[in-house]
Design a protein around this motif. Structure first.
Motif, short mmCIF file in Angstrom:
data_model
loop_
_atom_site.label_atom_id
_atom_site.label_comp_id
_atom_site.label_asym_id
_atom_site.label_seq_id
_atom_site.Cartn_x
_atom_site.Cartn_y
_atom_site.Cartn_z
N TYR A 186 -13.04 -5.83 -1.31
CA TYR A 186 -11.93 -5.45 -2.19
C TYR A 186 -11.19 -6.67 -2.71
CZ TYR A 186 -12.46 -0.69 -0.45
OH TYR A 186 -12.95 0.54 -0.13
N SER A 187 -10.82 -6.64 -3.99
CA SER A 187 -9.94 -7.63 -4.61
C SER A 187 -8.76 -6.86 -5.20
CB SER A 187 -10.64 -8.38 -5.73
OG SER A 187 -11.75 -9.08 -5.25
N LEU A 188 -7.57 -7.41 -5.06
CA LEU A 188 -6.37 -6.75 -5.59
C LEU A 188 -5.61 -7.72 -6.47
CD1 LEU A 188 -6.89 -5.49 -2.59
CD2 LEU A 188 -4.69 -4.46 -2.98
N SER A 189 -4.96 -7.19 -7.51
CA SER A 189 -4.08 -8.01 -8.34
C SER A 189 -2.81 -7.23 -8.63
CB SER A 189 -4.76 -8.44 -9.64
OG SER A 189 -5.07 -7.32 -10.43
N LEU A 190 -1.72 -7.95 -8.74
CA LEU A 190 -0.41 -7.38 -9.07
C LEU A 190 0.04 -8.02 -10.37
CD1 LEU A 190 2.24 -5.85 -8.50
CD2 LEU A 190 2.90 -7.75 -7.01
N THR A 191 0.25 -7.20 -11.39
CA THR A 191 0.63 -7.71 -12.72
C THR A 191 1.97 -7.13 -13.14
OG1 THR A 191 -1.71 -7.83 -13.34
CG2 THR A 191 -0.10 -7.87 -15.14
N ARG A 192 2.82 -7.98 -13.67
CA ARG A 192 4.09 -7.54 -14.24
C ARG A 192 3.90 -7.40 -15.74
NH1 ARG A 192 9.53 -11.14 -14.43
NH2 ARG A 192 10.52 -10.00 -16.10
N TRP A 193 4.20 -6.23 -16.26
CA TRP A 193 4.02 -5.95 -17.68
C TRP A 193 5.37 -5.92 -18.39
CZ3 TRP A 193 -0.55 -5.88 -20.08
CH2 TRP A 193 -1.69 -5.79 -19.28
N GLU A 194 5.46 -6.65 -19.49
CA GLU A 194 6.64 -6.68 -20.35
C GLU A 194 6.17 -6.60 -21.79
OE1 GLU A 194 7.86 -10.76 -19.69
OE2 GLU A 194 8.90 -10.19 -17.87
N GLY A 195 5.50 -5.55 -22.12
CA GLY A 195 4.85 -5.47 -23.43
C GLY A 195 3.50 -6.15 -23.36
N GLY A 196 3.41 -7.25 -22.64
CA GLY A 196 2.18 -7.95 -22.27
C GLY A 196 2.28 -8.19 -20.78
N GLY A 197 1.30 -8.71 -20.16
CA GLY A 197 1.36 -8.89 -18.71
C GLY A 197 0.93 -10.27 -18.27
N HIS A 198 1.40 -10.67 -17.10
CA HIS A 198 0.93 -11.88 -16.46
C HIS A 198 0.78 -11.61 -14.97
CE1 HIS A 198 5.35 -12.35 -16.16
NE2 HIS A 198 5.09 -12.97 -15.03
N CYS A 199 -0.23 -12.20 -14.37
CA CYS A 199 -0.55 -11.94 -12.97
C CYS A 199 0.55 -12.49 -12.07
CB CYS A 199 -1.89 -12.57 -12.62
SG CYS A 199 -2.49 -12.09 -11.00
N VAL A 200 1.03 -11.66 -11.15
CA VAL A 200 2.06 -12.06 -10.20
C VAL A 200 1.42 -12.48 -8.89
CG1 VAL A 200 4.08 -11.26 -8.90
CG2 VAL A 200 3.75 -10.53 -11.26
N ALA A 201 0.39 -11.76 -8.45
CA ALA A 201 -0.30 -12.08 -7.21
C ALA A 201 -1.72 -11.57 -7.30
CB ALA A 201 0.41 -11.42 -6.02
N GLN A 202 -2.63 -12.27 -6.61
CA GLN A 202 -4.02 -11.84 -6.62
C GLN A 202 -4.66 -12.26 -5.31
OE1 GLN A 202 -6.19 -13.18 -10.02
NE2 GLN A 202 -7.95 -11.92 -9.56
N ARG A 203 -5.52 -11.40 -4.81
CA ARG A 203 -6.32 -11.75 -3.65
C ARG A 203 -7.75 -11.40 -4.00
NH1 ARG A 203 -6.70 -7.99 1.00
NH2 ARG A 203 -8.24 -7.18 -0.46
N ASN A 204 -8.61 -12.38 -4.07
CA ASN A 204 -9.99 -12.20 -4.46
C ASN A 204 -10.86 -12.10 -3.21
OD1 ASN A 204 -12.74 -12.92 -5.15
ND2 ASN A 204 -11.94 -13.43 -7.17
N ALA A 205 -11.73 -11.10 -3.15
CA ALA A 205 -12.57 -10.87 -1.98
C ALA A 205 -13.44 -12.09 -1.67
CB ALA A 205 -13.45 -9.64 -2.18
N ALA A 206 -14.03 -12.71 -2.68
CA ALA A 206 -14.91 -13.85 -2.46
C ALA A 206 -14.16 -15.05 -1.88
CB ALA A 206 -15.60 -14.24 -3.76
N VAL A 207 -12.95 -15.29 -2.39
CA VAL A 207 -12.15 -16.42 -1.90
C VAL A 207 -11.68 -16.14 -0.47
CG1 VAL A 207 -10.00 -17.71 -2.21
CG2 VAL A 207 -11.42 -17.13 -4.19
N ALA A 208 -11.20 -14.94 -0.21
CA ALA A 208 -10.73 -14.59 1.13
C ALA A 208 -11.87 -14.66 2.13
CB ALA A 208 -10.09 -13.20 1.12
N ASP A 209 -13.06 -14.25 1.72
CA ASP A 209 -14.22 -14.30 2.60
C ASP A 209 -14.58 -15.74 2.94
OD1 ASP A 209 -16.41 -13.14 4.03
OD2 ASP A 209 -17.74 -13.74 2.40
N ALA A 210 -14.53 -16.63 1.96
CA ALA A 210 -14.84 -18.04 2.19
C ALA A 210 -13.82 -18.68 3.12
CB ALA A 210 -14.91 -18.79 0.85
N VAL A 211 -12.56 -18.32 2.97
CA VAL A 211 -11.49 -18.87 3.83
C VAL A 211 -11.68 -18.39 5.26
CG1 VAL A 211 -9.00 -18.83 4.26
CG2 VAL A 211 -9.87 -19.14 1.94
N ALA A 212 -12.11 -17.13 5.45
CA ALA A 212 -12.27 -16.56 6.79
C ALA A 212 -13.39 -17.23 7.56
CB ALA A 212 -12.53 -15.05 6.68
N ARG A 213 -14.36 -17.83 6.85
CA ARG A 213 -15.52 -18.46 7.53
C ARG A 213 -15.13 -19.73 8.11
NH1 ARG A 213 -20.32 -17.29 3.22
NH2 ARG A 213 -19.90 -15.11 3.08
#
Length: 76
Positions: free
Chosen positions: A49-76
Motif C-alpha cells: 500500500y502507498s498513501l498520499s494526503l493532498t490539500r486542495w485549494e482549487g488545485g492541490g499539492h501533496c502534504v504527505a506521502q508514504r510509498n510502499a517501495a520506499v518504505a520496503d527498502a527502508v525496512a530492509r
C-alpha cells in the motif's frame, strides 16, 4: 464562488488505485493528518500500500506521502 479547502487521502495497492476519501470527508489539516496516520497503520507498506494526503485549494499539492517501495527498502 470558490470551493472551500479540503483534504484528500488516496490509497494505492500494488500500483493500482484502491480508494480515496470524498471532498466533504476531511476539511481541516488536523483531522486529515490524524486520519492519514491511522490509515497508514491499517494499510501497511509491507503489504504493497502507498498513501498520499493532498490539500486542495482549487488545485492541490501533496502534504504527505508514504510509498510502499520506499518504505520496503527502508525496512530492509
Amino acid at each position: 464562488m470558490m470551493k472551500p479547502n479540503h483534504y484528500e487521502i488516496t490509497v494505492v495497492r500494488n500500483g493500482q488505485h484502491y480508494f480515496a476519501t470524498a471532498e466533504r470527508s476531511l476539511t481541516t489539516e488536523r483531522e486529515a493528518t490524524a486520519c492519514f496516520n491511522h490509515l497508514c497503520q491499517l494499510f501497511p507498506a509491507s503489504e504493497g500500500y502507498s498513501l498520499s494526503l493532498t490539500r486542495w485549494e482549487g488545485g492541490g499539492h501533496c502534504v504527505a506521502q508514504r510509498n510502499a517501495a520506499v518504505a520496503d527498502a527502508v525496512a530492509r
